[in-house]
Write a protein that holds these residues in place. Structure first.
Motif, PDB file in Angstrom:
ATOM      1  N   GLU A  82       0.881  -1.260   0.101  1.00  0.00           N
ATOM      2  CA  GLU A  82      -0.013  -0.053   0.072  1.00  0.00           C
ATOM      3  C   GLU A  82       0.758   1.073  -0.093  1.00  0.00           C
ATOM      4  OE1 GLU A  82      -3.197   2.286   2.807  1.00  0.00           O
ATOM      5  OE2 GLU A  82      -2.736   0.208   3.456  1.00  0.00           O
ATOM      6  N   PRO A  83       0.857   2.105  -1.076  1.00  0.00           N
ATOM      7  CA  PRO A  83       1.721   3.395  -0.895  1.00  0.00           C
ATOM      8  C   PRO A  83       1.396   4.191   0.036  1.00  0.00           C
ATOM      9  CG  PRO A  83       0.900   2.719  -3.051  1.00  0.00           C
ATOM     10  CD  PRO A  83       0.096   1.852  -2.198  1.00  0.00           C
ATOM     11  N   LYS A  84       2.485   4.595   0.622  1.00  0.00           N
ATOM     12  CA  LYS A  84       1.876   5.633   1.905  1.00  0.00           C
ATOM     13  C   LYS A  84       3.377   6.155   2.220  1.00  0.00           C
ATOM     14  CE  LYS A  84       0.850   2.309   5.398  1.00  0.00           C
ATOM     15  NZ  LYS A  84       0.023   1.915   6.561  1.00  0.00           N
ATOM     16  N   VAL A  85       3.427   7.193   2.822  1.00  0.00           N
ATOM     17  CA  VAL A  85       4.581   7.827   3.570  1.00  0.00           C
ATOM     18  C   VAL A  85       4.042   8.195   5.015  1.00  0.00           C
ATOM     19  CG1 VAL A  85       6.268   9.630   3.553  1.00  0.00           C
ATOM     20  CG2 VAL A  85       5.419   8.651   1.383  1.00  0.00           C
ATOM     21  N   GLU A  86       5.076   7.580   5.761  1.00  0.00           N
ATOM     22  CA  GLU A  86       4.661   7.845   7.361  1.00  0.00           C
ATOM     23  C   GLU A  86       5.847   8.564   7.761  1.00  0.00           C
ATOM     24  OE1 GLU A  86       4.605   3.618   8.245  1.00  0.00           O
ATOM     25  OE2 GLU A  86       2.474   3.737   8.208  1.00  0.00           O
ATOM     26  N   GLY A  87       5.638   9.298   8.744  1.00  0.00           N
ATOM     27  CA  GLY A  87       6.498  10.101   9.832  1.00  0.00           C
ATOM     28  C   GLY A  87       6.615  11.644   9.272  1.00  0.00           C
ATOM     29  N   GLU A  88       7.381  12.258  10.089  1.00  0.00           N
ATOM     30  CA  GLU A  88       7.406  13.823  10.053  1.00  0.00           C
ATOM     31  C   GLU A  88       8.639  13.751   8.677  1.00  0.00           C
ATOM     32  OE1 GLU A  88       9.164  17.644  12.538  1.00  0.00           O
ATOM     33  OE2 GLU A  88       9.326  15.766  13.425  1.00  0.00           O
ATOM     34  N   ARG A  89       8.289  15.047   7.828  1.00  0.00           N
ATOM     35  CA  ARG A  89       8.933  15.323   6.778  1.00  0.00           C
ATOM     36  C   ARG A  89       9.576  16.693   7.204  1.00  0.00           C
ATOM     37  NH1 ARG A  89       5.402  14.134   1.412  1.00  0.00           N
ATOM     38  NH2 ARG A  89       4.030  12.347   2.429  1.00  0.00           N
ATOM     39  N   PRO A  90      10.800  17.053   6.673  1.00  0.00           N
ATOM     40  CA  PRO A  90      11.544  18.258   6.855  1.00  0.00           C
ATOM     41  C   PRO A  90      10.608  19.457   6.256  1.00  0.00           C
ATOM     42  CG  PRO A  90      12.378  17.088   4.742  1.00  0.00           C
ATOM     43  CD  PRO A  90      11.281  16.274   5.507  1.00  0.00           C
ATOM     44  N   LYS A  91      11.163  20.563   6.814  1.00  0.00           N
ATOM     45  CA  LYS A  91      10.459  21.673   6.495  1.00  0.00           C
ATOM     46  C   LYS A  91      10.794  22.484   5.231  1.00  0.00           C
ATOM     47  CE  LYS A  91       9.361  22.443  11.616  1.00  0.00           C
ATOM     48  NZ  LYS A  91       9.699  23.545  12.593  1.00  0.00           N
ATOM     49  N   GLY A  92      12.000  22.241   4.861  1.00  0.00           N
ATOM     50  CA  GLY A  92      12.753  22.939   3.842  1.00  0.00           C
ATOM     51  C   GLY A  92      12.216  22.622   2.426  1.00  0.00           C
ATOM     52  N   ILE A  93      12.403  23.495   1.226  1.00  0.00           N
ATOM     53  CA  ILE A  93      11.796  23.224   0.087  1.00  0.00           C
ATOM     54  C   ILE A  93      12.404  21.990  -0.617  1.00  0.00           C
ATOM     55  CG2 ILE A  93      11.561  24.175  -2.209  1.00  0.00           C
ATOM     56  CD1 ILE A  93      11.826  27.015  -1.084  1.00  0.00           C
ATOM     57  N   PRO A  94      11.618  21.058  -1.294  1.00  0.00           N
ATOM     58  CA  PRO A  94      12.330  19.870  -2.011  1.00  0.00           C
ATOM     59  C   PRO A  94      13.567  20.415  -3.127  1.00  0.00           C
ATOM     60  CG  PRO A  94      10.022  19.607  -1.463  1.00  0.00           C
ATOM     61  CD  PRO A  94      10.288  21.030  -1.323  1.00  0.00           C
ATOM     62  N   TYR A  95      14.031  19.501  -3.280  1.00  0.00           N
ATOM     63  CA  TYR A  95      15.133  19.601  -4.618  1.00  0.00           C
ATOM     64  C   TYR A  95      14.073  19.489  -5.736  1.00  0.00           C
ATOM     65  CZ  TYR A  95      19.358  18.892  -2.488  1.00  0.00           C
ATOM     66  OH  TYR A  95      20.639  19.272  -1.340  1.00  0.00           O
ATOM     67  N   ASN A  96      14.524  20.219  -6.853  1.00  0.00           N
ATOM     68  CA  ASN A  96      13.540  20.449  -8.047  1.00  0.00           C
ATOM     69  C   ASN A  96      13.664  19.036  -8.551  1.00  0.00           C
ATOM     70  OD1 ASN A  96      13.435  23.000  -8.203  1.00  0.00           O
ATOM     71  ND2 ASN A  96      15.148  23.529  -9.244  1.00  0.00           N
ATOM     72  N   VAL A  97      12.629  18.480  -9.438  1.00  0.00           N
ATOM     73  CA  VAL A  97      12.249  17.220  -9.990  1.00  0.00           C
ATOM     74  C   VAL A  97      13.189  17.142 -11.263  1.00  0.00           C
ATOM     75  CG1 VAL A  97      10.553  15.637 -10.611  1.00  0.00           C
ATOM     76  CG2 VAL A  97      10.045  17.252  -8.747  1.00  0.00           C
ATOM     77  N   TRP A  98      13.841  16.026 -11.462  1.00  0.00           N
ATOM     78  CA  TRP A  98      14.343  15.686 -12.684  1.00  0.00           C
ATOM     79  C   TRP A  98      13.797  14.085 -12.933  1.00  0.00           C
ATOM     80  CZ3 TRP A  98      18.223  18.396 -15.546  1.00  0.00           C
ATOM     81  CH2 TRP A  98      18.560  19.579 -14.813  1.00  0.00           C
ATOM     82  N   THR A  99      13.537  13.874 -14.003  1.00  0.00           N
ATOM     83  CA  THR A  99      13.347  12.382 -14.261  1.00  0.00           C
ATOM     84  C   THR A  99      14.688  11.767 -14.597  1.00  0.00           C
ATOM     85  OG1 THR A  99      12.910  12.837 -16.625  1.00  0.00           O
ATOM     86  CG2 THR A  99      10.992  12.745 -15.235  1.00  0.00           C
ATOM     87  N   LEU A 100      14.882  10.573 -14.564  1.00  0.00           N
ATOM     88  CA  LEU A 100      16.157   9.709 -15.017  1.00  0.00           C
ATOM     89  C   LEU A 100      15.743   8.769 -16.263  1.00  0.00           C
ATOM     90  CD1 LEU A 100      17.575   9.124 -11.506  1.00  0.00           C
ATOM     91  CD2 LEU A 100      18.396  10.963 -13.287  1.00  0.00           C
TER      92      LEU A 100
END
Length: 213
Positions: free
Chosen positions: A96-114
């Motif tokens: 089951e896709p899910k993310v648990e737990g606290e996340r950082p407050k900063g801005i994520p890195y820009n998205v790049w496909t690979l």
């Protein structure tokens, strides 16, 4: 040039391989717990994810691995080292896709496909022991490093500051992939590289470290 291991260049912004990307938010294939830095106790920053791709990236029985590092601006956590708890490589099985737990407050890195592109490298030259190498071998090493992909899966690690191959469970860890800081803008020191390894004896254990240029 001949590589003794399957080798694929990771092409920034190339035709996307599902789940192969840098930056943004992790796209979990199952339950993913956001890792916390053991040194400062804050959530780490998400760097990149790689999927299991038959014939290219063997992560079985896991479907993907997610890599994080601590970038807390208020501390000096030892994120370049694999065993200090300031980075994490988290394998995830399909579920089951899910993310648990606290996340950082900063801005994520820009998205790049690979994208994955076939590549070659001089494995013998890249594997030489610089402490025992002849001048000719060192010149061959320089050429091989210039010609090998900076970001890749498979092959051998292209070290910037000397061989730092990990030992896990009294055996050399298996090299999985490396990712250059640029053009992604990742914080690996001065235009460095990050390296992903997997324990051969306990394959559920993945390790990450980085070196600055």
């Amino acid at each position: 040039m001949i590589s003794t291991a399957p080798l694929w260049a990771l092409v920034p912004g190339g035709p996307g391989v599902p789940l192969a990307k840098v930056g943004g938010e992790p796209e979990p294939v199952g339950p993913l717990r956001w890792p916390i830095c053991r040194m400062c106790g804050t959530p780490m920053r998400f760097l990149f994810q790689l999927p299991h791709v038959p014939g290219k990236v063997d992560l079985s029985p896991f479907a993907a691995v997610y890599v994080f590092q601590c970038e807390n601006p208020d501390t000096a956590c030892y994120r370049a080292f694999p065993d200090e708890g300031a980075n994490a490589a988290v394998p995830v099985r399909t579920g089951e896709p899910k993310v648990e737990g606290e996340r950082p407050k900063g801005i994520p890195y820009n998205v790049w496909t690979l994208g994955f592109a076939p590549a070659e490298e001089d494995t013998a030259a890249l594997s030489v022991d610089v402490n025992e190498a002849t001048d000719e071998q060192l010149r061959a090493l320089d050429r091989a490093q210039e010609e090998a992909p900076e970001s890749k899966v498979g092959g051998v690690a292209g070290w910037l500051n000397g061989d730092a191959t990990l030992q896990c469970c009294d055996a050399p860890a298996h090299f999985v992939a490396q990712l250059s800081a640029m053009p992604f803008g990742l914080d690996f020191g001065d235009n460095g590289r990050g390296y992903l390894f997997r324990c051969q004896r306990q394959p559920e254990h993945f390790h990450f470290l980085s070196q600055g240029a």
